[in-house]
Scaffold this motif. Structure first.
Motif, PDB file in Angstrom:
ATOM      1  N   ASP A   1       0.843  -1.196   0.000  1.00 13.73           N
ATOM      2  CA  ASP A   1       0.000   0.000   0.000  1.00 13.73           C
ATOM      3  C   ASP A   1       0.881   1.249   0.000  1.00 13.73           C
ATOM      4  O   ASP A   1       1.326   1.720   1.038  1.00 13.73           O
ATOM      5  N   THR A   2       1.154   1.725  -1.200  1.00 11.35           N
ATOM      6  CA  THR A   2       1.934   2.948  -1.396  1.00 11.35           C
ATOM      7  C   THR A   2       1.213   3.814  -2.418  1.00 11.35           C
ATOM      8  O   THR A   2       0.213   3.396  -3.008  1.00 11.35           O
TER       9      THR A   2
ATOM     10  N   TRP B   1      -0.152   2.987  -6.355  1.00 12.80           N
ATOM     11  CA  TRP B   1      -1.449   2.493  -6.819  1.00 12.80           C
ATOM     12  C   TRP B   1      -2.480   3.604  -6.961  1.00 12.80           C
ATOM     13  O   TRP B   1      -3.617   3.351  -7.362  1.00 12.80           O
TER      14      TRP B   1
ATOM     15  N   LYS C   1      -8.363   1.448  -6.699  1.00 16.75           N
ATOM     16  CA  LYS C   1      -7.357   0.984  -5.732  1.00 16.75           C
ATOM     17  C   LYS C   1      -8.015   0.112  -4.664  1.00 16.75           C
ATOM     18  O   LYS C   1      -7.523  -0.963  -4.337  1.00 16.75           O
ATOM     19  N   ARG C   2      -9.134   0.579  -4.130  1.00 18.26           N
ATOM     20  CA  ARG C   2      -9.840  -0.188  -3.093  1.00 18.26           C
ATOM     21  C   ARG C   2     -10.278  -1.548  -3.634  1.00 18.26           C
ATOM     22  O   ARG C   2     -10.080  -2.583  -3.000  1.00 18.26           O
TER      23      ARG C   2
ATOM     24  N   PHE D   1      -7.174  -3.812  -4.128  1.00 16.91           N
ATOM     25  CA  PHE D   1      -6.671  -4.261  -2.827  1.00 16.91           C
ATOM     26  C   PHE D   1      -7.602  -5.306  -2.208  1.00 16.91           C
ATOM     27  O   PHE D   1      -7.137  -6.271  -1.604  1.00 16.91           O
TER      28      PHE D   1
ATOM     29  N   ILE E   1      -3.117  -6.634   2.439  1.00 21.28           N
ATOM     30  CA  ILE E   1      -2.159  -5.946   1.586  1.00 21.28           C
ATOM     31  C   ILE E   1      -0.940  -5.607   2.440  1.00 21.28           C
ATOM     32  O   ILE E   1      -1.064  -5.280   3.621  1.00 21.28           O
TER      33      ILE E   1
ATOM     34  N   THR F   1       2.345  -3.543   3.872  1.00 23.61           N
ATOM     35  CA  THR F   1       2.578  -2.153   4.262  1.00 23.61           C
ATOM     36  C   THR F   1       4.048  -1.821   4.103  1.00 23.61           C
ATOM     37  O   THR F   1       4.901  -2.710   3.989  1.00 23.61           O
TER      38      THR F   1
END
Length: 94
Positions: free
Chosen positions: A33-34, A37, A45-46, A49, A61, A63
């Protein structure tokens, strides 16, 4: 992507032998999660993920802390060399 990852893994092992006793390791992150995306848009993105986290064995996801922990491990373990640490929640297993 598989060819590139394989090449990096091979290069890591080769350099560990070639440069010994200097240690050589790599980190191979999966979906983390950066901001990378953000181009998908908020909904995209949601949704992406949610899909990835529902199918990988870790069920989440990654980190930046997950990656940082792997880097610290690789840096502080003086007997680790020639290794690619896959920080991917087991995604390729599925």
């Amino acid at each position: 992507m598989a060819i590139t990852n394989g090449a990096v893994d091979f290069l890591t092992r080769s350099l560990a032998v070639e440069l010994a006793p200097i240690r050589v390791n790599t980190i191979s992150p999966g979906v983390i999660d950066t901001g990378a995306w953000d181009g998908f848009g908020e909904d995209g993105k949601r949704n992406y993920f949610e899909h990835i986290s529902s199918t990988n064995p870790a069920r989440r996801i990654g980190t930046t802390d997950d990656v940082a922990g792997a880097v610290l491990f690789a840096m502080t373990n003086s007997f680790l060399t020639g290794v690619t640490l896959k920080i991917d929640g087991g995604e390729p297993l599925t």
